[in-house]
Enzyme design. Structure first.
Site, PDB file in Angstrom:
ATOM      1  N   GLY A 190     -19.244  35.766 -44.172  1.00  0.00           N
ATOM      2  CA  GLY A 190     -20.137  36.470 -45.098  1.00  0.00           C
ATOM      3  C   GLY A 190     -19.963  37.971 -45.105  1.00  0.00           C
ATOM      4  N   ASP A 234     -28.114  43.048 -50.182  1.00  0.00           N
ATOM      5  CA  ASP A 234     -27.263  44.144 -50.669  1.00  0.00           C
ATOM      6  C   ASP A 234     -27.199  44.225 -52.191  1.00  0.00           C
ATOM      7  OD1 ASP A 234     -26.913  44.275 -48.002  1.00  0.00           O
ATOM      8  OD2 ASP A 234     -24.734  44.267 -48.004  1.00  0.00           O
ATOM      9  N   ASN A 246     -22.113  36.132 -38.296  1.00  0.00           N
ATOM     10  CA  ASN A 246     -21.218  36.693 -39.309  1.00  0.00           C
ATOM     11  C   ASN A 246     -20.331  37.694 -38.564  1.00  0.00           C
ATOM     12  OD1 ASN A 246     -20.265  37.547 -41.929  1.00  0.00           O
ATOM     13  ND2 ASN A 246     -21.628  39.324 -41.783  1.00  0.00           N
TER      14      ASN A 246
END
Ligand code: GDL
Length: 464
Positions: free
Chosen positions: A23, A131, A272
């Protein structure tokens, strides 16, 4: 605060997701790397692979465009490889850059994508709103009430649809504020998480990175508090080993800063990690151990065991690299908030020497130079690795370290030579423009950061 059933310890460990998120920003992993990952995961007992590379354009930038037949085939292959190893594959989509929240046709677009990946064998899906701009078009905001309500409504809609098709399917959700710092700064609007906790249907998992995007620690008290707000146990999206935000670093230290009891208060732990797949052996191995461990968690001991296993990948085409040399080198690339103990000791010795009058250095200078030279030579020896992808993944950072060690070794040698204290030291190998250069480096020198995080103009004129 700690009151509801969401704070009761986990009872059904089969539902606990433990594994890896692809990710990060940057080049997604190669298929061969994913297949290696699944083998390790199956061997070590990690049960979930979560697909959401930020730079799979169809995952995020152009999320409405279906995968081409070739791309679909690659996904089918990935899903099949997971299934063979009994690993749950989660497909995530990130529509937040330009979704029109109140337009029902957008739900159809999301369903279409989920249908496409379900047709390829995928069962579990995720909806990510990390984000993204946290402002909504004013007319949309008026219609939806808040960003949290708008996102929750889309997720609830998809969850209903998903569960009608496949009763066992899971939907994971990443909120726009996905750590405490963001929530405290009211990203996504005031009360975003409260609204989400209330409005998001039970059964949808909420991803959470901890107090920070890159959390040094995640405590039980923290996740209990978040459990109360979100009205469900959070699913940890752990960025401890992510390095996409700084091209100079990588992290191969252990899974650390989280107590074993954390497992009882979250619905899963997914890491991640480093963008460069070959650098992730220890992050994966120690997470797998963490998920299963029953003893008190000794991160350094776990690290050393995992390093022992990983060292087989450091076979060279000449003489073997000594275990202690490898350990010293990898201690320089440990964790975001912590150097490995041997790297920390070396740095401290350098700092102490530089605070002293060189006349008083004596044997310490020689010891420092010897250590610097040895570490520099270990960097150089990595060029001999048989596993070329491992060398390529580290190469640039090793080169940088090597340059710095070389310079320090020379500098300390020069100053220990009873020279006039006013004599200036220069190195023919470290010249202006080509050493510590680049436009970005010059920009970086404009501002300095204090220990408590404040940014202030750098006092001295930026040299190149
Ligand atoms: C993030 C991004 C993630 C990125 C990481 C580290 C989340 C939920 N999103 O904010 O894609 O890799 O930081 O830079 O963590």
């Amino acid at each position: 605060m700690v009151s509801s059933i969401h704070n009761m310890p986990r009872s059904n460990t089969q539902d606990f997701l433990a594994g890896v998120i692809e990710g990060f920003y940057g080049p997604p992993w190669a298929q061969s790397e994913r297949f290696q990952l699944f083998e390790w995961m199956a061997q070590w007992g990690l049960n979930t692979y979560f697909y959401c590379p930020k730079d799979d354009c169809k995952q995020r930038a152009i999320w409405r465009t279906p995968y081409s037949p070739d791309e679909a085939e690659t996904l089918r292959e990935t899903i099949a490889a997971c299934t063979r190893q009994q690993i749950q594959f989660v497909y995530a989509i990130s529509p937040g850059l330009d979704i029109r929240y109140s337009d029902p046709s957008e739900i159809e677009q999301l369903q279409n994508r989920f249908l496409q990946v379900m047709g390829l064998g995928c069962q579990h899906v995720a909806l990510l709103f990390d984000d993204i701009p946290d402002r909504m078009d004013p007319s949309e905001l008026a219609r939806c009430g808040s960003l949290a309500s708008a996102q929750a409504s889309i997720a609830n809609n998809l969850f209903r649809w998903l569960r009608n098709r496949t009763p066992g399917a899971r939907l994971l959700f990443c909120p726009t504020p996905y750590c405490s710092r963001m929530a405290n700064g009211h990203l996504g609007g005031k009360g975003y998480l409260d609204t989400l906790g209330k409005e998001l249907t039970q059964g949808i998992d909420v991803l959470w990175t901890g107090p920070e995007i890159i959390s040094r620690e995640i405590t039980v008290a923290h996740v209990q508090e978040m459990g109360s707000v979100l009205r469900r146990r959070p699913m940890i999206w752990d960025n401890l080993h992510a390095n996409d935000y700084d091209g100079r670093r990588f992290y191969c230290g252990p899974y650390a800063g989280r107590p074993l009891e954390l497992r009882d208060w979250v619905s899963g732990i997914l890491t991640n990690p480093n963008t460069e797949f070959p650098l992730n052996y220890i992050p994966f191995r120690t997470l797998a151990r963490f998920v299963q461990a029953s003893d008190p968690w000794d991160a350094r001991a776990e690290y050393l065991n995992a390093l022992q296993e990983w060292s087989k990948h450091f076979e060279t085409c000449t003489q073997p690299i000594a275990t202690e040399d490898l350990r010293r080198l990898l201690d320089c690339f440990y964790l975001p908030h912590e150097d490995g103990p041997e790297a920390a000791a070396f740095l401290l010795e350098g700092q102490q020497l530089f605070e002293m009058d060189p006349q008083l250095w004596g044997a310490r200078a020689l010891a420092f130079r010897t250590n610097a030279a040895r570490l520099r030579d270990t960097c150089a020896r990595m060029t001999e690795l048989r596993e070329r992808p491992l060398f390529y993944a580290m190469h640039r950072r090793l080169w940088e370290l090597r340059e710095e060690l070389d310079l320090l070794e020379k500098y300390v040698g020069f100053r220990s030579g009873h020279v006039d204290p006013a004599a200036l030291f220069g190195s023919d190998f470290h010249l202006p423009q080509t050493y510590r250069g680049s436009f970005t480096a010059r920009l970086q020198r404009l501002l300095s950061q204090t220990a408590d995080g404040a940014m202030i103009p750098t006092q001295t004129a930026p040299a190149d």
